[in-house]
Design a protein around this motif. Structure first.
Motif, PDB file in Angstrom:
ATOM      1  N   LEU A 415       0.812  -1.215   0.000  1.00 28.40           N
ATOM      2  CA  LEU A 415       0.000   0.000   0.000  1.00 28.40           C
ATOM      3  C   LEU A 415       0.843   1.261   0.000  1.00 28.40           C
ATOM      4  O   LEU A 415       0.307   2.359   0.120  1.00 28.40           O
ATOM      5  CB  LEU A 415      -0.942   0.006   1.210  1.00 28.40           C
ATOM      6  CG  LEU A 415      -2.014  -1.094   1.232  1.00 28.40           C
ATOM      7  CD1 LEU A 415      -2.894  -0.948   2.451  1.00 28.40           C
ATOM      8  CD2 LEU A 415      -2.862  -1.056  -0.038  1.00 28.40           C
ATOM      9  N   THR A 416       2.143   1.133  -0.105  1.00 22.64           N
ATOM     10  CA  THR A 416       3.027   2.296  -0.144  1.00 22.64           C
ATOM     11  C   THR A 416       3.182   2.758  -1.581  1.00 22.64           C
ATOM     12  O   THR A 416       3.439   1.961  -2.482  1.00 22.64           O
ATOM     13  CB  THR A 416       4.401   1.966   0.453  1.00 22.64           C
ATOM     14  OG1 THR A 416       4.238   1.547   1.805  1.00 22.64           O
ATOM     15  CG2 THR A 416       5.311   3.184   0.412  1.00 22.64           C
ATOM     16  N   GLY A 417       3.052   4.050  -1.782  1.00 26.65           N
ATOM     17  CA  GLY A 417       3.204   4.615  -3.117  1.00 26.65           C
ATOM     18  C   GLY A 417       1.854   4.876  -3.764  1.00 26.65           C
ATOM     19  O   GLY A 417       0.808   4.902  -3.119  1.00 26.65           O
ATOM     20  N   ASP A 418       1.890   5.069  -5.068  1.00 20.27           N
ATOM     21  CA  ASP A 418       0.680   5.397  -5.830  1.00 20.27           C
ATOM     22  C   ASP A 418      -0.031   4.117  -6.220  1.00 20.27           C
ATOM     23  O   ASP A 418       0.413   3.378  -7.108  1.00 20.27           O
ATOM     24  CB  ASP A 418       1.061   6.199  -7.080  1.00 20.27           C
ATOM     25  CG  ASP A 418      -0.171   6.714  -7.810  1.00 20.27           C
ATOM     26  OD1 ASP A 418      -1.266   6.648  -7.229  1.00 20.27           O
ATOM     27  OD2 ASP A 418      -0.021   7.193  -8.955  1.00 20.27           O
ATOM     28  N   PRO A 424      -4.010  -6.986  -8.745  1.00 20.47           N
ATOM     29  CA  PRO A 424      -3.708  -7.815  -7.571  1.00 20.47           C
ATOM     30  C   PRO A 424      -2.566  -7.282  -6.725  1.00 20.47           C
ATOM     31  O   PRO A 424      -2.469  -7.600  -5.543  1.00 20.47           O
ATOM     32  CB  PRO A 424      -3.354  -9.168  -8.195  1.00 20.47           C
ATOM     33  CG  PRO A 424      -2.899  -8.843  -9.581  1.00 20.47           C
ATOM     34  CD  PRO A 424      -3.722  -7.664 -10.013  1.00 20.47           C
ATOM     35  N   GLN A 425      -1.685  -6.450  -7.330  1.00 22.17           N
ATOM     36  CA  GLN A 425      -0.546  -5.947  -6.564  1.00 22.17           C
ATOM     37  C   GLN A 425      -0.965  -5.109  -5.365  1.00 22.17           C
ATOM     38  O   GLN A 425      -0.276  -5.091  -4.351  1.00 22.17           O
ATOM     39  CB  GLN A 425       0.378  -5.116  -7.477  1.00 22.17           C
ATOM     40  CG  GLN A 425       1.089  -5.907  -8.550  1.00 22.17           C
ATOM     41  CD  GLN A 425       0.211  -6.166  -9.764  1.00 22.17           C
ATOM     42  OE1 GLN A 425      -0.898  -5.647  -9.862  1.00 22.17           O
ATOM     43  NE2 GLN A 425       0.715  -6.967 -10.700  1.00 22.17           N
ATOM     44  N   SER A 426      -2.062  -4.385  -5.458  1.00 21.48           N
ATOM     45  CA  SER A 426      -2.553  -3.596  -4.336  1.00 21.48           C
ATOM     46  C   SER A 426      -3.700  -4.289  -3.608  1.00 21.48           C
ATOM     47  O   SER A 426      -3.821  -4.184  -2.385  1.00 21.48           O
ATOM     48  CB  SER A 426      -3.012  -2.221  -4.831  1.00 21.48           C
ATOM     49  OG  SER A 426      -3.977  -2.353  -5.863  1.00 21.48           O
ATOM     50  N   LEU A 427      -4.538  -5.032  -4.348  1.00 20.95           N
ATOM     51  CA  LEU A 427      -5.664  -5.717  -3.716  1.00 20.95           C
ATOM     52  C   LEU A 427      -5.222  -6.834  -2.797  1.00 20.95           C
ATOM     53  O   LEU A 427      -5.972  -7.238  -1.899  1.00 20.95           O
ATOM     54  CB  LEU A 427      -6.602  -6.285  -4.790  1.00 20.95           C
ATOM     55  CG  LEU A 427      -7.369  -5.263  -5.638  1.00 20.95           C
ATOM     56  CD1 LEU A 427      -8.153  -5.965  -6.727  1.00 20.95           C
ATOM     57  CD2 LEU A 427      -8.300  -4.433  -4.769  1.00 20.95           C
ATOM     58  N   VAL A 428      -3.994  -7.330  -2.964  1.00 20.84           N
ATOM     59  CA  VAL A 428      -3.518  -8.396  -2.094  1.00 20.84           C
ATOM     60  C   VAL A 428      -3.438  -7.935  -0.645  1.00 20.84           C
ATOM     61  O   VAL A 428      -3.531  -8.742   0.286  1.00 20.84           O
ATOM     62  CB  VAL A 428      -2.148  -8.905  -2.586  1.00 20.84           C
ATOM     63  CG1 VAL A 428      -1.066  -7.837  -2.387  1.00 20.84           C
ATOM     64  CG2 VAL A 428      -1.755 -10.183  -1.853  1.00 20.84           C
ATOM     65  N   ALA A 429      -3.290  -6.625  -0.420  1.00 19.10           N
ATOM     66  CA  ALA A 429      -3.229  -6.118   0.949  1.00 19.10           C
ATOM     67  C   ALA A 429      -4.518  -6.429   1.704  1.00 19.10           C
ATOM     68  O   ALA A 429      -4.495  -6.696   2.913  1.00 19.10           O
ATOM     69  CB  ALA A 429      -2.963  -4.609   0.936  1.00 19.10           C
ATOM     70  N   PHE A 430      -5.643  -6.406   1.000  1.00 20.08           N
ATOM     71  CA  PHE A 430      -6.917  -6.696   1.659  1.00 20.08           C
ATOM     72  C   PHE A 430      -7.033  -8.184   1.984  1.00 20.08           C
ATOM     73  O   PHE A 430      -7.578  -8.555   3.028  1.00 20.08           O
ATOM     74  CB  PHE A 430      -8.077  -6.249   0.780  1.00 20.08           C
ATOM     75  CG  PHE A 430      -8.121  -4.768   0.558  1.00 20.08           C
ATOM     76  CD1 PHE A 430      -8.723  -3.940   1.485  1.00 20.08           C
ATOM     77  CD2 PHE A 430      -7.553  -4.203  -0.566  1.00 20.08           C
ATOM     78  CE1 PHE A 430      -8.767  -2.571   1.301  1.00 20.08           C
ATOM     79  CE2 PHE A 430      -7.591  -2.833  -0.769  1.00 20.08           C
ATOM     80  CZ  PHE A 430      -8.195  -2.014   0.162  1.00 20.08           C
ATOM     81  N   ALA A 431      -6.531  -9.037   1.100  1.00 20.05           N
ATOM     82  CA  ALA A 431      -6.527 -10.472   1.402  1.00 20.05           C
ATOM     83  C   ALA A 431      -5.627 -10.770   2.590  1.00 20.05           C
ATOM     84  O   ALA A 431      -5.972 -11.583   3.463  1.00 20.05           O
ATOM     85  CB  ALA A 431      -6.082 -11.261   0.169  1.00 20.05           C
ATOM     86  N   LEU A 432      -4.480 -10.106   2.650  1.00 24.56           N
ATOM     87  CA  LEU A 432      -3.584 -10.288   3.797  1.00 24.56           C
ATOM     88  C   LEU A 432      -4.223  -9.753   5.077  1.00 24.56           C
ATOM     89  O   LEU A 432      -4.113 -10.368   6.143  1.00 24.56           O
ATOM     90  CB  LEU A 432      -2.256  -9.576   3.536  1.00 24.56           C
ATOM     91  CG  LEU A 432      -1.394 -10.140   2.406  1.00 24.56           C
ATOM     92  CD1 LEU A 432      -0.202  -9.229   2.139  1.00 24.56           C
ATOM     93  CD2 LEU A 432      -0.915 -11.540   2.763  1.00 24.56           C
ATOM     94  N   GLY A 433      -4.888  -8.598   4.967  1.00 27.39           N
ATOM     95  CA  GLY A 433      -5.550  -8.045   6.144  1.00 27.39           C
ATOM     96  C   GLY A 433      -6.665  -8.944   6.643  1.00 27.39           C
ATOM     97  O   GLY A 433      -6.846  -9.118   7.851  1.00 27.39           O
TER      98      GLY A 433
END
Length: 459
Positions: A415-418, A424-433
Motif C-alpha cells: 500500500l506504499t506509493g501510488d 492484484p498488486q494492491s488488492l492483495v493487501a486486503f486479502a492479507l488483512g
C-alpha cells in the motif's frame, strides 16, 4: 470567535440552565406541597437537560449533514453559467478557489472578479446561515426546556425516563462498535474477493513464493502471491516474542503479587507499565540501531552469523514490548485468587514457593492462558517493529537469524506509493488483512473460550 466555541458555549449554557430549572422546580414542589417526589431532584434536572439538549443537537446535526451541500449549491449559483455547465475538474477547482478566498487563505494566481464576488457572497451566506442555525438550535432547545419544565410533577417518573435515555445511549454506543467491526470485515472481504478474481485462492494460501510484479493486469505478469513465507515469518517473530515475554512477564507478576511489599509494588509496577506507553516506532528504531547491531556483534563473538535485521531482532524487541501486557494481566489474575486458598496451603505446611506452584498458578491458569493468547494476537498484529527490524525478506526459511517478512510488513509495502486498487498488486493487501483479522479473531475467541470453560468459581 471560532464557530466551534460558540456552539460549545451554547450547548453548555443550555444544559446548565435546563438542569438548574428542573432541579429548582422539583425542590419547590417537594417543599411547598409537602409531597414526596417519585424521583430525586437530580433526576428531574437531568430529564429537563436532556429534553433541552436533544432538539438542539438534532438541529446542529442536520446542518452538519446538509450544510456542505447547501454551501456548494450556493457557490455554484454565484459562478458563471459556462463553468457550471462544463462541470468536471474545472467546476471543482472553481468551487475550491472560492472557498479558499472566502476563508482568507488565498489562492495561487490572479483572482478573477467573479471569484471575489462569489467569495464575498459566500462569507455573508456563511454568517447568515450560521446565525440562523444557532438561533434555531437555541430556540428549539428553549421550547423543549419549557415543555419539560411543565411536565414536572411530584409523581413524574423522571428517574425511569432518564435511565431509559441512558440505556438507549449505551445501546447506540455498542451498536457503533459492532457496526464498525462489521464495516471493516465487509470492506476487507469485498476487496479480497476482487483479489481472488485475479489470483487462485489455492495459490495464495498454499504458495511458497512471494514475488508480486507490478505489471499490466491481464498480461500474465502479475507475479507470485504465496502466503506461506509471510505467515511463517509472522509465526516465527511472534513465537520469539512470546519466548521472551511469557517467562519475564509471568515471573514479574508472581513477584509483584506474592513477594514484593506494597511500597516496592507501587514503585516497580508503574515502571514496568511505562513500556506499554512507548510508541512502537520507538521500539522499532531501538531494534534497528541498538539491538540488531548488538546481536550481530554477539553472533560474531561466539561464531554464529546473526544479521542485524532478522526475525530474532524483531522478536526480541517485540517481546520486551509485550512484557507489561502479560505482567499486568497475570498479576491481576493472581490477586483474584481467594486468600483463603493461600492461607490454607500455608497452614498445611507448604512453603510459599510450593503454594505458588501447586495452588495459585493452577487456580489462575485459565486467566493466565487467556492473557497469553491475547498477547499473541497483539504480537501477530504488530507492524512498526517488524517493518524496521525484520529485514523485509519474504523467503521461507527456518533460521531466525536471517531476515524475514511478515504479513503486516507486506501490507505496508503493497500500500506504499501510488496505488489504484485495480490489480492484484494492491488488492492483495486486503486479502492479507483479512487473513490477519481471522488469525487474531481465532486467538481472541480461543482465549475467551479457555477462560470461560476452565474458570473455577470460588466462594
Amino acid at each position: 470567535m471560532n464557530s466551534t466555541l460558540i456552539i460549545a458555549a451554547l450547548l453548555l449554557i443550555l444544559l446548565s440552565l435546563a438542569y438548574q430549572i428542573g432541579w429548582s422546580k422539583s425542590r419547590t414542589i417537594s417543599s411547598s406541597k409537602q409531597e414526596k417526589l417519585h424521583s430525586r431532584p437530580v433526576y428531574h434536572g437531568a430529564l429537563v437537560a436532556i429534553w433541552a439538549l436533544v432538539p438542539a443537537l438534532l438541529i446542529l446535526g442536520l446542518w452538519v449533514l446538509l450544510g456542505d451541500t447547501a454551501t456548494r449549491q450556493f457557490i455554484m449559483a454565484q459562478l458563471p453559467q459556462e463553468i457550471v455547465t462544463e462541470g468536471g475538474s474545472g467546476l471543482v477547482t472553481a468551487i475550491q478557489r472560492v472557498r479558499s478566498i472566502a476563508s482568507g487563505f488565498g489562492v495561487a494566481g490572479e483572482i478573477q472578479p467573479f471569484e471575489q464576488a462569489a467569495a464575498d457572497a459566500l462569507r455573508y451566506f456563511t454568517f447568515i446561515t450560521f446565525m440562523v442555525v444557532i438561533a434555531a438550535a437555541a430556540g428549539t432547545g428553549l421550547l423543549a426546556l419549557l415543555y419539560a419544565r411543565r411536565r414536572i410533577r411530584a409523581r413524574l417518573r423522571a428517574r425511569n425516563e432518564v435511565e431509559t435515555v441512558l440505556r438507549i445511549g449505551l445501546i447506540a454506543c455498542s451498536a457503533v462498535a459492532i457496526l464498525t467491526t462489521l464495516g471493516i470485515v465487509a470492506s476487507l472481504l469485498t476487496e479480497a474477493i476482487r483479489f481472488f478474481s485475479f489470483i487462485n485462492p489455492l495459490s495464495f494460501f498454499f504458495g511458497t513464493v512471494w514475488n508480486p510484479r507490478f505489471a499490466t493486469v491481464g498480461t500474465g505478469g502479475e507475479g507470485d502471491y504465496g502466503l506461506l513465507p509471510l505467515l511463517w515469518g509472522t509465526i516465527m517473530v511472534s513465537a520469539i516474542a512470546m519466548l521472551v515475554a511469557v517467562p519475564v512477564g509471568l515471573m514479574s507478576a508472581v513477584y509483584l503479587s506474592q513477594y514484593a511489599s506494597k511500597r516496592v509494588r507501587d514503585i516497580v509496577k508503574p515502571i514496568i507499565e511505562v513500556l506499554a506507553g512507548i510508541p512502537t516506532i520507538v521500539y522499532g528504531f531501538f531494534a534497528l540501531v541498538t539491538v540488531g547491531p548488538f546481536l550481530s556483534q554477539l553472533g560474531g563473538f561466539i561464531g554464529i552469523e546473526i544479521r542485524a535485521t532478522s526475525a530474532l531482532t524483531a522478536g526480541l524487541v517485540m517481546g520486551i514490548m509485550i512484557i507489561p501486557f502479560i505482567s499486568s494481566l497475570s498479576e491481576d489474575i493472581l490477586q483474584q485468587v481467594p486468600r483463603a486458598m493461600r492461607d490454607g496451603s500455608l497452614g498445611l505446611g507448604a512453603t510459599q514457593s510450593e503454594t505458588i506452584r501447586r495452588v495459585l498458578l493452577p487456580a489462575a491458569l485459565p486467566g493466565i492462558v487467556g492473557a497469553f493468547l491475547l498477547a499473541v494476537s497483539r504480537a501477530i498484529g504488530e507492524t512498526m517493529i517488524v517493518v524496521l527490524a525484520a529485514g523485509n525478506s519474504p523467503v521461507l526459511r527456518a533460521n531466525p537469524a536471517e531476515p524475514i517478512s511478515t504479513v503486516t510488513v507486506t501490507i505496508v509495502n503493497q500500500l506504499t506509493g501510488d496505488t489504484d486498487f485495480a490489480g492484484p498488486q494492491s488488492l492483495v493487501a486486503f486479502a492479507l488483512g483479512l487473513t490477519l483479522f481471522a488469525m487474531t479473531l481465532l486467538l481472541n475467541v480461543a482465549a475467551l473460550f479457555i477462560v470461560r470453560k476452565y474458570r473455577e468459581q470460588y466462594e
